[in-house]
Design an enzyme around this catalytic site. Structure first.
Site, PDB file in Angstrom:
ATOM      1  N   HIS A   5       0.876  -1.180   0.000  1.00 20.14           N
ATOM      2  CA  HIS A   5       0.000   0.000   0.000  1.00 20.14           C
ATOM      3  C   HIS A   5       0.915   1.233   0.000  1.00 20.14           C
ATOM      4  CE1 HIS A   5      -2.792   2.926   1.834  1.00 20.14           C
ATOM      5  NE2 HIS A   5      -3.776   2.107   1.532  1.00 20.14           N
ATOM      6  N   ASP A  30       3.112  -4.608   8.269  1.00 17.16           N
ATOM      7  CA  ASP A  30       1.908  -3.791   8.128  1.00 17.16           C
ATOM      8  C   ASP A  30       0.709  -4.736   8.218  1.00 17.16           C
ATOM      9  OD1 ASP A  30      -0.367  -2.651   7.033  1.00 17.16           O
ATOM     10  OD2 ASP A  30       0.644  -1.760   5.315  1.00 17.16           O
ATOM     11  N   GLN A  49      -4.510  -5.036   6.957  1.00 18.18           N
ATOM     12  CA  GLN A  49      -5.493  -5.916   6.323  1.00 18.18           C
ATOM     13  C   GLN A  49      -5.544  -7.295   6.967  1.00 18.18           C
ATOM     14  OE1 GLN A  49      -7.618  -4.967   4.059  1.00 18.18           O
ATOM     15  NE2 GLN A  49      -6.748  -2.939   3.695  1.00 18.18           N
ATOM     16  N   LYS A  93     -10.371  -0.516  10.270  1.00 23.72           N
ATOM     17  CA  LYS A  93     -10.543  -1.717   9.442  1.00 23.72           C
ATOM     18  C   LYS A  93     -10.892  -2.933  10.303  1.00 23.72           C
ATOM     19  CE  LYS A  93      -7.115  -0.228   6.042  1.00 23.72           C
ATOM     20  NZ  LYS A  93      -7.905   0.422   5.000  1.00 23.72           N
ATOM     21  N   CYS A 105      -4.950   2.587  -3.583  1.00 21.18           N
ATOM     22  CA  CYS A 105      -3.731   3.121  -2.951  1.00 21.18           C
ATOM     23  C   CYS A 105      -2.561   2.164  -3.132  1.00 21.18           C
ATOM     24  CB  CYS A 105      -3.954   3.419  -1.470  1.00 21.18           C
ATOM     25  SG  CYS A 105      -5.204   4.669  -1.193  1.00 21.18           S
TER      26      CYS A 105
END
Lengths: 420, 153
Positions: free
Chosen positions: A136, A213, A216, A239, A377
């Site tokens: 991302h 990261d 998600q 999220k 993104c």
């Protein structure tokens, strides 16, 4: 009142009952363009259960004051709730200590914090920052900024045609010059679940610190940062069915202790004179200013809610959804899936032959189906597959097989409108 | 919106599938590039201007049905216009899309009226206006003699 009592884990029957779960989400009960909302844009942001909305309301209604400074009752309550939220986040992430949990605005801030406070002071011109091609923008740009500031180099591990990180190239890319490995756990645009445990292990063999990261991953997978062995892991609240403007950065305590502060201000200090300032210890060293108190409490409520459903049950249910929607989409000759990794979260990125993703999105919206269209993104991922944009349906545990069917029916309607 | 057919009228789908004047223009006296970062749409508009008249106009790019059809219809409408007329058409089209009523002397938009339904979906207005803003940038380039580039963001 203890924090545990305010944000209980809602134990449910072991069978995952999506009909029952959906009742917890008021937003899902809406009618959009005369159709029941089918919300398939969870990778962009997820809807909130009542328990989160109530936690936010309670935080402002009964327990609100500033934290860490008042001697009065409300300040004590707010402080207890805020620090209690940290403990819930610690448990959710599998961190060994609450001090390893830093509240940030979201994953973006978590990455920027590590980039500026950990990497920047340690990196030299010619050193490398290693990321993957499926990142991302938030896991690209902060590193480009460090490179510009220091003369370091951004090195990118390519992905295969299926959207999987090329592990051989990754292993070969690790060297004495690698200052940090920063990769996503799950790709937002393709759904690929990266083999982060293996990647962390390989990096550790070279003594290279790692940042994962997890924006998600957190809504889909059971997390255990201790077991993963990474130095940093960061997630976004919104999220994860929690509020916007709040997230968590996990950092191994010895790393956090050796780091520079991120921003200066109140909260992050122990003592201040005009001559010198002594910084607070982690995590407060990284939380300058009044924090997002209610946000942290709301996030903890979201984490407790997800834990209550059980991430194992969520994983199993979403796997079924992904398998089903993938099979149905593969039956449409006009649809091309982008991202076909073996290990995927319930995200399907796709193209409809002869129809731009933007038109797909508008027509699906008219059928009450919310998907994201565009570059997500992740422009380098789009470039990799030679497309300007895709449509993306991203599922959460509250989505259903019926909604997957509606997506497929919707795409057939798109083809009808375009006279195919 | 009541019916998607108002939005995706046949004329729009026709110009999407078979865009007119869809090629580079070797004789171009000015050109500009437009980009909509939201959806990745890119368009390049080429103009051949001679004695204050748009003798030739063409475009290239990749975009959604709305942006492609809008660009295609635009080239048909603008060809043969004087620069003043082209600017007036821009104002009228922009006015139809945004409903600002700023066009001082609104002119008949003809086939371009097919795009009026886009106004009902505000997020898509940029798709319809991308080529037009690019046209305007190209016209300004013809005045300034500098390469132009615009973005809708």
């Amino acid at each position: 009142m203890s924090i545990e009592a305010e944000t209980p884990i809602h134990r449910r029957p072991s069978v995952f009952d999506v009909t029952c779960v959906r009742l917890d989400f008021p937003a899902l009960q809406q009618i959009i363009h005369k159709e029941p909302l089918a919300y398939l844009d969870n990778a962009a942001s997820a809807q909130k259960p009542t328990t989160v909305i109530d936690a936010l309301s309670a935080a402002y209604t009964f327990n609100y004051s500033n934290v860490h400074r008042g001697v009065h009752t409300l300040s004590q309550r707010a402080t207890d709730a805020y620090e209690g939220a940290r403990e819930i986040a610690q448990r959710f992430l599998g961190a060994s200590r609450a001090e390893e949990v830093v509240f940030v605005r979201g994953t973006t801030e978590g990455i920027n914090l590590v980039a500026q406070s950990f990497v920047r002071p340690r990196i030299e011109a010619g050193d490398e920052i290693l990321i993957s091609e499926l990142e991302h923008h938030s896991n690209i740009v902060p590193w480009q900024m460090v490179c510009q500031q220091t003369g370091a180099r951004l090195r990118v591990v390519p992905i295969t045609d299926r959207g999987e990180v090329d592990l051989d190239v990754y292993a070969d890319s690790l060297s004495q010059r690698t200052a940090i490995v920063a990769v996503s756990h799950v790709s937002n645009s393709l759904g690929t679940i990266n083999p982060v445990r293996k990647m962390v292990e390989l990096a550790k063999q070279h003594g290279i610190p790692t940042l994962i990261d997890g924006a998600q991953a957190a809504p889909h997978l059971s997390l255990d940062v201790g077991n993963l062995g990474c130095d940093f892991y960061t997630v976004s609240g919104h999220k994860l069915f929690g509020p916007t403007g709040i997230g968590v950065l996990y950092g191994r305590l010895d790393r956090l202790e050796e780091m520079e502060p991120y921003q200066g201000g109140g909260e992050m200090i122990r003592s201040v004179t005009f001559e010198s300032t002594e910084y607070n210890s982690p995590p407060h060293k990284f939380e300058a200013g009044t924090p997002h108190i209610a946000g942290a409490i709301g996030l903890a409520a979201a984490m407790a809610y997800v834990e209550g459903l059980g991430l194992d049950a969520i994983e199993a249910y979403e796997k079924k959804l992904l398998k089903y929607v993938t099979r149905r989409l593969e039956e449409l000759p006009e649809v091309r899936l982008i991202g076909t990794a073996d290990e995927k979260a319930a995200v399907v990125s796709f193209l409809v032959d002869g129809v731009h993703a933007h038109d797909v999105g508008t027509i699906l919206d008219q059928k009450g189906i919310a998907v994201r269209v565009g570059h997500h993104c992740a422009q380098p991922v789009m470039d990799r597959f030679g497309v300007p944009a895709t449509a993306r349906a991203s599922f959460a545990f509250y989505n259903t097989i019926q909604e997957a069917d509606r997506l497929v029916d919707g795409i057939e309607y798109v083809l009808e409108v375009f006279g195919r | 919106m009541t019916d998607l057919r108002d939005f995706y009228q046949e004329i729009i789908l026709d110009h999407y599938r078979k865009p007119r004047n869809f090629s580079p223009l070797e004789s171009a006296t000015c050109q500009a590039r437009g980009h909509n970062p939201l959806c990745g749409d890119r368009v390049e508009v080429y103009l051949h201007i001679d004695t204050g008249v748009v003798r030739e106009i063409s475009f290239q790019g990749a975009g959604c049905a709305i942006s492609t059809a809008s660009a295609s219809l635009m080239t048909e409408a603008v060809k043969g216009m004087t620069l003043v007329e082209a600017c007036a058409l821009f104002d009228s089209f922009h006015d139809m899309m945004t409903g600002t009523g700023e066009a001082s002397d609104p002119i008949d938009l003809g086939k371009l009226e097919a795009l009026s339904g886009v106004r009902q979906i505000p997020i898509r207005v940029k798709c319809a206006t991308l080529a037009w803003h690019t046209l305007k940038a190209a016209l300004e380039e013809s005045n300034n003699n500098t390469a132009a580039s615009i973005s809708t963001e």
